[in-house]
Structures are given as structure tokens and as C-alpha cells.
Scaffold this active site. Structure first.
Site, PDB file in Angstrom:
ATOM      1  N   ASP A  10     -17.977   5.674  -2.836  1.00 20.64           N
ATOM      2  CA  ASP A  10     -19.105   6.587  -2.640  1.00 20.64           C
ATOM      3  C   ASP A  10     -20.110   6.318  -3.767  1.00 20.64           C
ATOM      4  O   ASP A  10     -19.971   5.332  -4.511  1.00 20.64           O
ATOM      5  CB  ASP A  10     -18.626   8.052  -2.563  1.00 20.64           C
ATOM      6  CG  ASP A  10     -18.206   8.620  -3.919  1.00 20.64           C
ATOM      7  OD1 ASP A  10     -18.165   7.862  -4.916  1.00 20.64           O
ATOM      8  OD2 ASP A  10     -17.914   9.836  -3.980  1.00 20.64           O
ATOM      9  N   HIS A  11     -21.097   7.193  -3.908  1.00 20.27           N
ATOM     10  CA  HIS A  11     -22.124   6.962  -4.929  1.00 20.27           C
ATOM     11  C   HIS A  11     -21.539   6.990  -6.340  1.00 20.27           C
ATOM     12  O   HIS A  11     -22.023   6.299  -7.229  1.00 20.27           O
ATOM     13  CB  HIS A  11     -23.238   8.012  -4.794  1.00 20.27           C
ATOM     14  CG  HIS A  11     -22.741   9.416  -4.820  1.00 20.27           C
ATOM     15  ND1 HIS A  11     -21.981   9.946  -3.778  1.00 20.27           N
ATOM     16  CD2 HIS A  11     -22.854  10.407  -5.741  1.00 20.27           C
ATOM     17  CE1 HIS A  11     -21.664  11.200  -4.068  1.00 20.27           C
ATOM     18  NE2 HIS A  11     -22.176  11.502  -5.251  1.00 20.27           N
ATOM     19  N   CYS A  65     -14.321   6.419  -6.123  1.00 16.06           N
ATOM     20  CA  CYS A  65     -15.274   7.525  -6.165  1.00 16.06           C
ATOM     21  C   CYS A  65     -15.458   7.886  -7.639  1.00 16.06           C
ATOM     22  O   CYS A  65     -15.082   7.095  -8.511  1.00 16.06           O
ATOM     23  CB  CYS A  65     -14.824   8.707  -5.296  1.00 16.06           C
ATOM     24  SG  CYS A  65     -13.247   9.443  -5.749  1.00 16.06           S
ATOM     25  N   THR A  67     -14.000  10.089  -9.643  1.00 19.68           N
ATOM     26  CA  THR A  67     -12.726  10.192 -10.357  1.00 19.68           C
ATOM     27  C   THR A  67     -11.613   9.364  -9.727  1.00 19.68           C
ATOM     28  O   THR A  67     -10.574   9.151 -10.357  1.00 19.68           O
ATOM     29  CB  THR A  67     -12.242  11.655 -10.336  1.00 19.68           C
ATOM     30  OG1 THR A  67     -12.124  12.044  -8.956  1.00 19.68           O
ATOM     31  CG2 THR A  67     -13.217  12.579 -11.058  1.00 19.68           C
ATOM     32  N   ILE A  69      -9.999  10.627  -7.345  1.00 23.73           N
ATOM     33  CA  ILE A  69      -9.110  11.665  -6.802  1.00 23.73           C
ATOM     34  C   ILE A  69      -9.392  11.914  -5.316  1.00 23.73           C
ATOM     35  O   ILE A  69      -8.472  11.913  -4.486  1.00 23.73           O
ATOM     36  CB  ILE A  69      -9.241  12.973  -7.610  1.00 23.73           C
ATOM     37  CG1 ILE A  69      -8.761  12.753  -9.047  1.00 23.73           C
ATOM     38  CG2 ILE A  69      -8.431  14.099  -6.940  1.00 23.73           C
ATOM     39  CD1 ILE A  69      -9.060  13.926  -9.992  1.00 23.73           C
ATOM     40  N   HIS A  98       7.056  -0.167  -7.859  1.00 26.84           N
ATOM     41  CA  HIS A  98       7.910   0.934  -7.393  1.00 26.84           C
ATOM     42  C   HIS A  98       7.444   1.541  -6.074  1.00 26.84           C
ATOM     43  O   HIS A  98       8.261   1.944  -5.257  1.00 26.84           O
ATOM     44  CB  HIS A  98       7.937   2.061  -8.439  1.00 26.84           C
ATOM     45  CG  HIS A  98       8.687   1.696  -9.682  1.00 26.84           C
ATOM     46  ND1 HIS A  98       9.053   2.617 -10.625  1.00 26.84           N
ATOM     47  CD2 HIS A  98       9.129   0.491 -10.144  1.00 26.84           C
ATOM     48  CE1 HIS A  98       9.704   2.017 -11.620  1.00 26.84           C
ATOM     49  NE2 HIS A  98       9.751   0.721 -11.351  1.00 26.84           N
ATOM     50  N   ARG A 133      16.510   1.095  -4.241  1.00 31.87           N
ATOM     51  CA  ARG A 133      16.192   2.511  -4.501  1.00 31.87           C
ATOM     52  C   ARG A 133      14.717   2.817  -4.227  1.00 31.87           C
ATOM     53  O   ARG A 133      14.385   3.900  -3.751  1.00 31.87           O
ATOM     54  CB  ARG A 133      16.590   2.908  -5.924  1.00 31.87           C
ATOM     55  CG  ARG A 133      15.761   2.289  -7.046  1.00 31.87           C
ATOM     56  CD  ARG A 133      16.320   2.723  -8.403  1.00 31.87           C
ATOM     57  NE  ARG A 133      15.430   2.412  -9.516  1.00 31.87           N
ATOM     58  CZ  ARG A 133      15.254   1.204 -10.029  1.00 31.87           C
ATOM     59  NH1 ARG A 133      15.913   0.166  -9.535  1.00 31.87           N
ATOM     60  NH2 ARG A 133      14.431   1.012 -11.052  1.00 31.87           N
ATOM     61  N   HIS A 134      13.882   1.830  -4.487  1.00 30.44           N
ATOM     62  CA  HIS A 134      12.449   2.054  -4.231  1.00 30.44           C
ATOM     63  C   HIS A 134      12.156   2.017  -2.727  1.00 30.44           C
ATOM     64  O   HIS A 134      11.402   2.831  -2.201  1.00 30.44           O
ATOM     65  CB  HIS A 134      11.599   1.036  -4.983  1.00 30.44           C
ATOM     66  CG  HIS A 134      11.722   1.169  -6.465  1.00 30.44           C
ATOM     67  ND1 HIS A 134      11.518   2.367  -7.112  1.00 30.44           N
ATOM     68  CD2 HIS A 134      12.054   0.267  -7.426  1.00 30.44           C
ATOM     69  CE1 HIS A 134      11.718   2.208  -8.408  1.00 30.44           C
ATOM     70  NE2 HIS A 134      12.046   0.944  -8.627  1.00 30.44           N
TER      71      HIS A 134
HETATM   72  C1  RB5 Z   1     -19.068  12.986  -6.124  1.00 27.24           C
HETATM   73  O1  RB5 Z   1     -19.937  13.690  -6.940  1.00 27.24           O
HETATM   74  C2  RB5 Z   1     -17.632  13.148  -6.608  1.00 27.24           C
HETATM   75  O2  RB5 Z   1     -17.180  14.424  -6.340  1.00 27.24           O
HETATM   76  C3  RB5 Z   1     -16.760  12.119  -5.958  1.00 27.24           C
HETATM   77  O3  RB5 Z   1     -17.221  10.853  -6.301  1.00 27.24           O
HETATM   78  C4  RB5 Z   1     -15.289  12.108  -6.351  1.00 27.24           C
HETATM   79  O4  RB5 Z   1     -15.131  12.088  -7.723  1.00 27.24           O
HETATM   80  C5  RB5 Z   1     -14.415  13.070  -5.688  1.00 27.24           C
HETATM   81  O5  RB5 Z   1     -13.196  13.093  -5.888  1.00 27.24           O
END
Ligand code: RB5
Length: 142
Positions: A10-11, A65, A67, A69, A98, A133-134
Site C-alpha cells: 500500500d502507500h 504496508c 507496519t 501488520i 519452522h 515436528r514442524h
Molecule cells: C496506512 O496508513 C497504514 O495503516 C497501513 O499501511 C498499515 O500499516 C496497516 O497495517
């Protein structure tokens, strides 16, 4: 032949994606860029499907992205996807050995390009250990 790499961001990951594509292409990898193509704000879930489809053909996938996450949460909703959010070379190595991770998620706002290139290099060159195991644990997930 090197496994092709499907990559998207993403951006929040756009700049890092561009840096990784340049670095990977220079190392002889075949990268396929599934967007985004600018810094304009977009929604990260819109950039996952094509990468996950490519990974289901046994390609490697990289999703970025801000983070890492959001990309990892979303990618792991796809059947057969084992997406790992890695912040260093050790987690990258273990995610392959693993967890047999087939998608690497990175945070464009928490890593330098140099750190990310190091992480990606380790991730791409480390194999799944194949230890019983993995594999057993992965089978339980499936
Ligand atoms: C975008 O601002 C940000 O929320 C996205 O790139 C990401 O970090 C979400 O998990």
C-alpha cells in the site's frame, strides 16, 4: 531457476517496495509488481489477492504496508497462505525453517531499505527444515 516473486504494497510500503524490486532485480530475481504504483493512499486489503494467487502457484510473495501488520492479518485469511511478519533476519530465517512461510510481510515505516533487503535475502535463501515436528504443526493449521 530462481522462484518468481510476487510483490505488492500500500502507500505505507510503496517506497520500500520500489527499493526491494530494484535490489531483487539486480540480483537476478524475477519480480512481479502488483501495485500500488504511487504514494497516494490506498487500502492494503485491495493488494493482497494477486500476490496470494501467485503464491498458490508456488511463487514467493512479499507484502508491505506501513507496519506489515495489516498485510499479514489479511494475507493469512487466504487458504494455503502462511504469511509471516518479520522485523529482522532471525525471524525471517525461522519463519522459513519452522513455519514454511510463503509470504513475507514487511513494514515500510519501521524498516530501512538496507534492513529490508537483508531480511528478504535471508528469507529467500532459507528452506523449510522439513522436520517432522514442524510439518505436524503446519498440518494441524491446515
Ligand atoms: C496506512 O496508513 C497504514 O495503516 C497501513 O499501511 C498499515 O500499516 C496497516 O497495517
Amino acid at each position: 531457476m530462481l522462484t518468481p516473486i510476487a510483490i505488492a504494497a500500500d502507500h505505507g510500503g510503496f517506497e520500500l517496495k520500489q527499493a526491494l524490486i530494484e535490489a531483487l532485480d539486480a540480483r537476478g530475481y524475477q519480480t512481479h509488481d502488483f501495485g500500488t504504483k504511487t504514494n497516494d493512499p490506498v487500502d492494503y486489503p485491495d493488494y493482497i489477492r494477486d500476490v496470494c494467487r501467485a503464491v498458490s502457484k508456488s511463487w514467493h510473495g512479499i507484502l508491505i504496508c506501513g507496519t506489515g501488520i495489516g498485510m499479514s492479518i489479511a494475507a493469512n485469511r487466504f487458504h494455503g497462505i502462511r504469511a509471516a511478519l518479520c522485523h529482522d533476519t532471525e525471524t525471517a530465517r525461522l519463519s522459513r525453517q519452522h513455519n514454511n512461510a510463503n509470504v513475507l510481510c514487511l513494514g515500510g515505516r519501521v524498516l530501512t531499505a538496507e534492513q529490508a533487503i537483508e531480511i528478504v535475502t535471508v528469507w529467500l535463501t532459507t528452506e523449510f527444515s522439513g522436520e517432522e515436528r514442524h510439518q505436524r504443526r503446519l498440518d494441524k493449521i491446515e
